[in-house]
Design a protein around this motif. Structure first.
Motif, short mmCIF file in Angstrom:
data_model
loop_
_atom_site.label_atom_id
_atom_site.label_comp_id
_atom_site.label_asym_id
_atom_site.label_seq_id
_atom_site.Cartn_x
_atom_site.Cartn_y
_atom_site.Cartn_z
N LYS A 80 0.82 -1.21 0.00
CA LYS A 80 0.00 0.00 0.00
C LYS A 80 0.86 1.26 0.00
O LYS A 80 0.50 2.26 -0.60
CB LYS A 80 -0.92 -0.02 1.21
N TYR A 81 1.98 1.22 0.67
CA TYR A 81 2.83 2.39 0.80
C TYR A 81 4.05 2.35 -0.11
O TYR A 81 4.94 3.18 -0.02
CB TYR A 81 3.25 2.58 2.25
N GLU A 82 4.07 1.38 -1.01
CA GLU A 82 5.19 1.21 -1.92
C GLU A 82 5.38 2.44 -2.81
O GLU A 82 6.49 2.80 -3.15
CB GLU A 82 4.95 -0.04 -2.77
N ARG A 83 4.28 3.08 -3.18
CA ARG A 83 4.38 4.21 -4.10
C ARG A 83 5.14 5.39 -3.51
O ARG A 83 5.92 6.03 -4.21
CB ARG A 83 3.00 4.64 -4.57
N ILE A 84 4.93 5.69 -2.22
CA ILE A 84 5.68 6.81 -1.68
C ILE A 84 7.16 6.47 -1.57
O ILE A 84 8.01 7.33 -1.76
CB ILE A 84 5.10 7.35 -0.35
N ARG A 85 7.48 5.20 -1.32
CA ARG A 85 8.89 4.79 -1.31
C ARG A 85 9.47 4.92 -2.71
O ARG A 85 10.57 5.46 -2.89
CB ARG A 85 9.03 3.35 -0.81
N ASN A 86 8.74 4.43 -3.72
CA ASN A 86 9.24 4.50 -5.09
C ASN A 86 9.45 5.94 -5.54
O ASN A 86 10.46 6.24 -6.19
CB ASN A 86 8.29 3.78 -6.05
#
Length: 71
Positions: A3-9
């Motif tokens: 779910k939070y992968e996008r902010i990391r990417n």
């Protein structure tokens, strides 16, 4: 979590570390890891910083382009 992968990417795409983002947004590492919910005002700030829509950050769309601003 995924779910939070996008902010990391997005952080990694900007060549920033968690510490660098943490200087801008307190508790950033907790948001990226999913340990804390991202408050709406932080979501808006992240979207504006990375030039993406909040819907993209939330995984509601794969379109990164933000919506046009209201006039």
């Amino acid at each position: 979590t995924a779910k939070y992968e996008r902010i990391r990417n997005l952080r990694e795409d900007a060549d920033l570390t968690q510490a660098q983002m943490g200087e801008k947004i307190k508790a950033y590492a907790y948001y990226e890891s999913g340990e804390r919910m991202v408050p709406p005002q932080v979501l808006a700030a992240l979207a504006q910083y990375h030039h993406v829509s909040v819907d993209y950050l939330l995984g509601l769309t794969d379109e990164k382009t933000p919506y046009p601003r209201a006039k």
